[in-house]
Design a protein around this motif. Structure first.
Motif, short mmCIF file in Angstrom:
data_model
loop_
_atom_site.label_atom_id
_atom_site.label_comp_id
_atom_site.label_asym_id
_atom_site.label_seq_id
_atom_site.Cartn_x
_atom_site.Cartn_y
_atom_site.Cartn_z
N ARG A 116 52.83 38.01 39.54
CA ARG A 116 51.78 37.93 40.83
C ARG A 116 50.46 37.06 40.40
NH1 ARG A 116 50.76 44.20 39.45
NH2 ARG A 116 50.65 43.38 37.40
N LEU A 117 50.34 36.54 39.42
CA LEU A 117 49.28 35.61 38.87
C LEU A 117 47.93 36.13 39.07
CD1 LEU A 117 50.76 32.30 40.32
CD2 LEU A 117 50.65 32.93 38.22
N ILE A 118 47.11 35.78 40.17
CA ILE A 118 45.69 36.51 39.95
C ILE A 118 45.93 37.43 41.17
CG2 ILE A 118 43.26 36.09 41.02
CD1 ILE A 118 43.65 33.01 40.15
N HIS A 119 45.56 38.85 40.62
CA HIS A 119 45.66 39.84 41.48
C HIS A 119 44.51 40.95 40.73
CE1 HIS A 119 47.91 41.81 37.99
NE2 HIS A 119 48.14 40.76 37.83
N GLY A 120 44.37 42.02 41.19
CA GLY A 120 43.38 43.16 40.73
C GLY A 120 43.41 43.17 39.31
N GLN A 121 44.60 43.38 38.72
CA GLN A 121 44.26 43.51 37.07
C GLN A 121 43.87 42.30 36.48
OE1 GLN A 121 48.33 44.99 36.05
NE2 GLN A 121 47.81 47.04 36.32
N VAL A 122 44.10 41.36 36.82
CA VAL A 122 43.81 39.96 36.28
C VAL A 122 42.16 39.81 36.49
CG1 VAL A 122 43.86 37.57 36.28
CG2 VAL A 122 45.99 38.71 36.05
N SER A 123 41.83 40.11 37.77
CA SER A 123 40.46 39.92 38.02
C SER A 123 39.72 40.97 37.46
CB SER A 123 40.36 39.87 39.60
OG SER A 123 41.01 38.78 40.20
N GLY A 124 39.94 42.30 37.72
CA GLY A 124 39.22 43.55 37.12
C GLY A 124 39.25 43.70 35.61
N TYR A 125 40.33 43.34 35.08
CA TYR A 125 40.44 43.89 33.83
C TYR A 125 40.68 42.54 32.68
CZ TYR A 125 41.18 48.37 36.18
OH TYR A 125 41.21 49.45 36.65
N TRP A 126 41.55 41.84 33.14
CA TRP A 126 41.80 40.81 31.97
C TRP A 126 40.52 39.80 31.92
CZ3 TRP A 126 45.28 41.53 28.74
CH2 TRP A 126 46.46 42.30 28.81
N VAL A 127 40.22 39.47 33.08
CA VAL A 127 38.93 38.56 33.03
C VAL A 127 37.74 38.99 32.22
CG1 VAL A 127 37.40 37.27 34.44
CG2 VAL A 127 39.83 36.86 35.06
N LYS A 164 36.31 29.56 36.87
CA LYS A 164 36.90 28.61 37.61
C LYS A 164 38.27 28.61 37.35
CE LYS A 164 32.83 25.77 36.62
NZ LYS A 164 32.18 24.54 36.12
N LEU A 165 38.97 27.91 38.67
CA LEU A 165 40.36 28.00 38.42
C LEU A 165 40.86 26.79 38.66
CD1 LEU A 165 43.10 29.62 38.97
CD2 LEU A 165 42.76 29.18 41.42
N SER A 166 41.79 26.25 37.47
CA SER A 166 42.54 25.03 37.66
C SER A 166 44.14 25.26 37.73
CB SER A 166 42.49 24.27 36.35
OG SER A 166 41.09 24.07 35.85
N ILE A 167 44.83 24.62 38.64
CA ILE A 167 46.15 24.52 38.76
C ILE A 167 46.79 23.10 38.38
CG2 ILE A 167 47.92 25.17 40.30
CD1 ILE A 167 45.79 26.86 41.91
N PHE A 168 47.64 23.12 37.28
CA PHE A 168 48.44 22.01 37.01
C PHE A 168 49.72 22.17 36.71
CE2 PHE A 168 44.08 21.34 34.46
CZ PHE A 168 43.53 20.60 35.44
N ARG A 220 37.58 30.27 32.74
CA ARG A 220 38.56 29.45 33.60
C ARG A 220 39.75 29.93 33.25
NH1 ARG A 220 38.16 24.62 35.78
NH2 ARG A 220 36.48 23.78 34.23
N ILE A 221 40.60 30.22 34.60
CA ILE A 221 41.83 30.45 34.66
C ILE A 221 42.65 29.12 34.89
CG2 ILE A 221 43.74 31.68 35.88
CD1 ILE A 221 41.58 34.07 36.60
N LEU A 222 43.75 29.22 33.91
CA LEU A 222 44.46 27.85 34.07
C LEU A 222 45.86 28.42 34.22
CD1 LEU A 222 45.38 24.91 33.73
CD2 LEU A 222 45.56 25.50 31.31
N ILE A 223 46.18 27.97 35.91
CA ILE A 223 47.70 28.44 36.22
C ILE A 223 48.36 26.97 35.69
CG2 ILE A 223 49.23 28.78 38.06
CD1 ILE A 223 46.84 30.58 39.27
N ILE A 224 49.81 27.33 35.25
CA ILE A 224 50.55 26.02 35.23
C ILE A 224 51.90 26.27 35.90
CG2 ILE A 224 51.75 24.80 33.42
CD1 ILE A 224 49.83 25.72 31.01
N ASP A 225 52.15 25.64 36.80
CA ASP A 225 53.09 25.82 37.92
C ASP A 225 53.40 24.46 38.48
OD1 ASP A 225 54.51 26.45 40.33
OD2 ASP A 225 54.60 28.28 39.17
N ASP A 226 54.69 24.02 38.31
CA ASP A 226 55.02 22.47 38.94
C ASP A 226 55.22 22.68 40.47
OD1 ASP A 226 54.97 21.38 36.46
OD2 ASP A 226 57.28 21.39 36.18
N HIS A 227 55.31 24.13 41.13
CA HIS A 227 55.52 24.01 42.43
C HIS A 227 54.37 24.49 43.14
CE1 HIS A 227 59.87 23.77 41.71
NE2 HIS A 227 59.66 24.84 40.92
N ILE A 228 53.54 25.22 42.57
CA ILE A 228 52.19 25.69 43.15
C ILE A 228 51.38 24.59 43.02
CG2 ILE A 228 50.16 27.00 42.89
CD1 ILE A 228 52.06 29.28 41.96
#
Length: 158
Positions: A11-22, A56-60, A29-37
């Motif tokens: 699900r990548l960024i969702h309520g649990q990530v934003s509300g609990y993990w962060v 901050k958000l980085s997508i690489f 910084r959240i770094l999403i690694i995904d060749d398609h996104i």
């Protein structure tokens, strides 16, 4: 840069990530690694909208992520690496960047998938990526939320 969490959650960024993990890891910084996104402007916009204002958000793609991580581009920043599946992490390690663990969260059921933990199902391809990571000595844990128990599931991939 301090990599404070390496998480696989489809699900990548969702309520649990934003509300609990962060907040749990004081992620900056959240770094999403995904060749398609990385090439999907609509998806990137949606993810930026869902990112907590404190982050901050980085997508690489894998290649750019490996390069930036190896060069310690975010030195002194608390970073959470986030992927939809384990393949980008396996590719990151193959590219020479070492991670110290992987935490698996939600991986939705799909046809032909194996059930590996409460809310986690993996395809044969995803299993191979997890097996590669485990074979590199990287422990794999299952934890749906920071306030839930951590389960070491590495043995499933040896």
């Amino acid at each position: 840069m301090a990599i404070v969490e390496v998480r696989v959650d489809d699900r990548l960024i969702h309520g649990q990530v934003s509300g609990y993990w962060v907040p749990q890891f004081s992620v900056q910084r959240i770094l999403i690694i995904d060749d398609h996104i990385v090439n999907d402007e609509a998806r990137k916009t949606a993810l930026k909208f869902g990112c907590p204002p404190s982050c901050k958000l980085s997508i690489f793609n894998v290649e750019k992520a490996a390069d930036k991580l190896k060069r310690k581009i975010d030195e002194g920043i608390r970073v959470m690496i986030l992927c939809q599946n384990p393949q980008p992490l396996a590719d990151l390690v193959k590219a020479g960047y070492q991670i110290d663990h992987v935490t698996v969260g939600n991986m939705a059921s799909k046809e032909g998938a194996d059930h590996i933990a409460e809310n986690a199902y993996i395809s044969a391809e995803e299993r191979k990526a997890f097996e590669y990571l485990a074979g590199q000595g990287i422990p794999i844990y299952y934890q749906i939320a920071p306030n839930k128990p951590v389960e070491n599931i590495t043995k499933q991939f040896k």
